[in-house]
Design a protein around this motif. Structure first.
Motif, PDB file in Angstrom:
ATOM      1  N   SER A  23       0.920  -1.206   0.204  1.00  0.00           N
ATOM      2  CA  SER A  23       0.063  -0.098   0.041  1.00  0.00           C
ATOM      3  C   SER A  23       0.534   1.443  -0.296  1.00  0.00           C
ATOM      4  CB  SER A  23      -0.886  -0.456   1.439  1.00  0.00           C
ATOM      5  OG  SER A  23      -1.954   0.786   1.394  1.00  0.00           O
ATOM      6  N   MET A  24       0.416   2.678  -0.545  1.00  0.00           N
ATOM      7  CA  MET A  24       0.683   3.356   0.478  1.00  0.00           C
ATOM      8  C   MET A  24       0.468   4.221   1.319  1.00  0.00           C
ATOM      9  SD  MET A  24       2.540   4.660  -3.211  1.00  0.00           S
ATOM     10  CE  MET A  24       2.804   4.331  -4.497  1.00  0.00           C
ATOM     11  N   ASN A  25       0.920   4.993   1.842  1.00  0.00           N
ATOM     12  CA  ASN A  25       0.892   6.181   3.302  1.00  0.00           C
ATOM     13  C   ASN A  25       0.093   7.668   2.512  1.00  0.00           C
ATOM     14  OD1 ASN A  25       0.731   4.304   5.204  1.00  0.00           O
ATOM     15  ND2 ASN A  25       2.724   4.714   5.828  1.00  0.00           N
ATOM     16  N   TYR A  26      -0.523   8.232   2.464  1.00  0.00           N
ATOM     17  CA  TYR A  26      -0.771   9.247   1.800  1.00  0.00           C
ATOM     18  C   TYR A  26      -1.804   9.978   2.284  1.00  0.00           C
ATOM     19  CZ  TYR A  26      -5.024   6.280   0.489  1.00  0.00           C
ATOM     20  OH  TYR A  26      -6.071   5.730   1.111  1.00  0.00           O
ATOM     21  N   ARG A  27      -1.763  11.569   1.839  1.00  0.00           N
ATOM     22  CA  ARG A  27      -2.433  12.368   2.420  1.00  0.00           C
ATOM     23  C   ARG A  27      -3.507  13.007   1.088  1.00  0.00           C
ATOM     24  NH1 ARG A  27       0.665  16.060   4.301  1.00  0.00           N
ATOM     25  NH2 ARG A  27       2.058  14.563   3.949  1.00  0.00           N
TER      26      ARG A  27
END
Lengths: 228, 228
Positions: free
Chosen positions: A106-110
C-alpha cells in the motif's frame, strides 16, 4: 492560505465525493482538507470534454474555503470547467508500505478530492488576489518581489474559483495491515517513508549581477551535510 | 517494466490527447512516455460517473505498451472505467521556476496523459502478471519475497489493462522564460529543484525477529551524512 475569520461551514460531501472504500481512512473536517491542499504543489483537474474525461495537472491556490485555478483563456480544459462539473484531486504520497503478502502492499498518503462547478472570477481585485494566491502557494514570499501581471497578461488569463465544500479527505499512515496468518512469513514488512526535498537553488543563467538568493527561497532548502 | 521485444508502434495521439499549449514542450516517442511512467509512483485516473468527472489517485504498473490498474471489484470508479473512456495523468514535478514577473512562474515537470477504454483482464496468467507488474512498479524486487495473491483475494480484485497508444507526453525543464523587459528587474530568478527522497526504512512493529531489511529496500535509500 489565508483563513476565514469566522466559523467555517463543514464539508458536505455528496455521494460522489464520499469515501466508500476504507471509510476509516476518511476525514471530513476542514482542517484536514486545508492541510492536504497546503502540502501539495499541484492538483489534477478532471473535466468532461466531448463526453470523455480529461485529467491534467495544474497549479492552484487556496484562500480560505476557495480553491483558485488559472490558465490561458485558450485552454480547452479550463473552458470546459466553466460549463460543467469538475473533479480536483490533490495527493501527497508519504511512503510505501511493504507487506508480507502481495495484496497488502500500500501507500501512505494524504489526499483530497473536490467536486463542483467552478465560476469565472471577473472582479479585478479578486482576480489579482487569486493569482497572488496561486503564486504564493507555489512560491511563498515571492509575489511582492516580482513584477505584477500586466493588463495584457491579465486579459489572456482565465481565473476560476471553486468552492471547497463538496470535498472529501482520505489518508493512510502507519505500517502494513497483513493477515494474521502471514505475520510469521519470511518477507520484510515495514514502511519506506517518502519526502519531497528542495535542492539548492540554481540561479538563472541571465541573472543580473548582485542579486542574491532571497531568504524566501533559501528557507525552503533543508540544511544538509554533504553526501558521504 | 518489461519491454516489447520487437519494434513498437508509435504513439498516436488523437485531438483530445494532443498537446495544444506550449507544443514545444511535447514529445510523442514511446521512450519519453516510458520514462515518465516509470518515474512516477502513482497516476490520477479520471472517469465519468453519472455525467460528471471523478479523479482519483491510484497505483499502476507498465508492461511494454500496456498500463495495468487494479482495485476492488466494488470500486465504482474502476467499474466506470470498464464502460467508458478514461483519462490517466502521470506527473513528476522536477522543480519550481522562479521568474521576475508573476505570470512567468512555472514548474519543471514531466507528464503523460493517456486516453482510452480499459478492458478487464480475465486470463488468470495475465491477471497475475498484471498484479506483479503493479507491485513491482511500486516496490521493485518485492514480489518474489511475499505471499502471492490467494484465490479469495483474486476473486475480490478487478484488473484492467489500458493500451498505451493514445497518449501524449509533455515536459518542461530549465530556467525562467522572462520577458526581455523584465531581465533587469530586482527579483531573483532561477530554479529550485525538487526531488523525491526515500528515507530510512521503518520495520513493522510486529516484524518477526531475525528478518533483516532486504537489499531491494535498502538500495532505494540514498547514502547520507547526518543532517548538520
Amino acid at each position: 492560505m489565508t483563513e476565514s475569520p469566522v466559523s467555517r461551514p463543514p464539508l458536505s460531501p455528496t455521494p460522489r465525493s464520499t469515501v466508500t472504500r476504507y471509510r476509516d481512512r476518511s476525514a471530513t473536517d476542514r482542517a484536514a482538507l486545508d492541510a492536504v491542499l497546503d502540502a501539495a504543489l499541484l492538483c489534477h483537474l478532471g473535466v468532461v470534454l466531448h463526453g470523455a474525461p480529461v485529467v491534467l495537472p495544474t497549479i492552484f491556490g487556496r484562500s480560505g474555503d476557495t480553491l483558485y485555478l488559472h490558465g490561458s483563456t485558450g485552454a480547452g480544459n479550463l473552458r470546459a470547467a466553466m460549463t460543467g462539473d469538475v473533479s480536483v484531486a490533490v495527493t501527497v504520497v508519504d511512503g510505501l508500505v511493504y507487506a508480507r503478502s502481495a495484496m497488502h502492499f500500500s501507500m501512505n498518503y494524504r489526499s483530497a478530492v473536490i467536486h463542483g462547478r467552478p465560476v469565472e472570477v471577473t472582479d479585478p481585485d479578486e482576480r489579482l488576489h487569486a493569482l497572488r494566491t496561486v503564486v504564493e502557494h507555489a512560491a511563498p514570499g515571492a509575489w511582492d518581489t516580482v513584477r505584477p501581471p500586466s493588463r495584457k497578461e491579465l486579459a489572456a488569463t482565465l481565473v476560476l474559483s471553486l468552492d471547497l465544500t463538496e470535498a472529501s479527505v482520505k489518508a493512510r499512515s502507519g505500517g502494513p495491515g497483513d493477515d494474521a496468518d502471514d505475520l510469521d512469513g519470511p518477507a520484510w514488512a515495514g514502511v519506506l517513508p517518502l519526502r519531497q526535498v528542495w535542492e539548492p537553488p540554481i540561479p538563472s543563467a541571465d541573472l543580473a549581477a548582485g542579486i542574491e538568493t532571497p531568504d524566501h527561497v533559501l528557507v525552503r532548502v533543508p540544511a544538509r551535510a554533504p553526501v558521504a
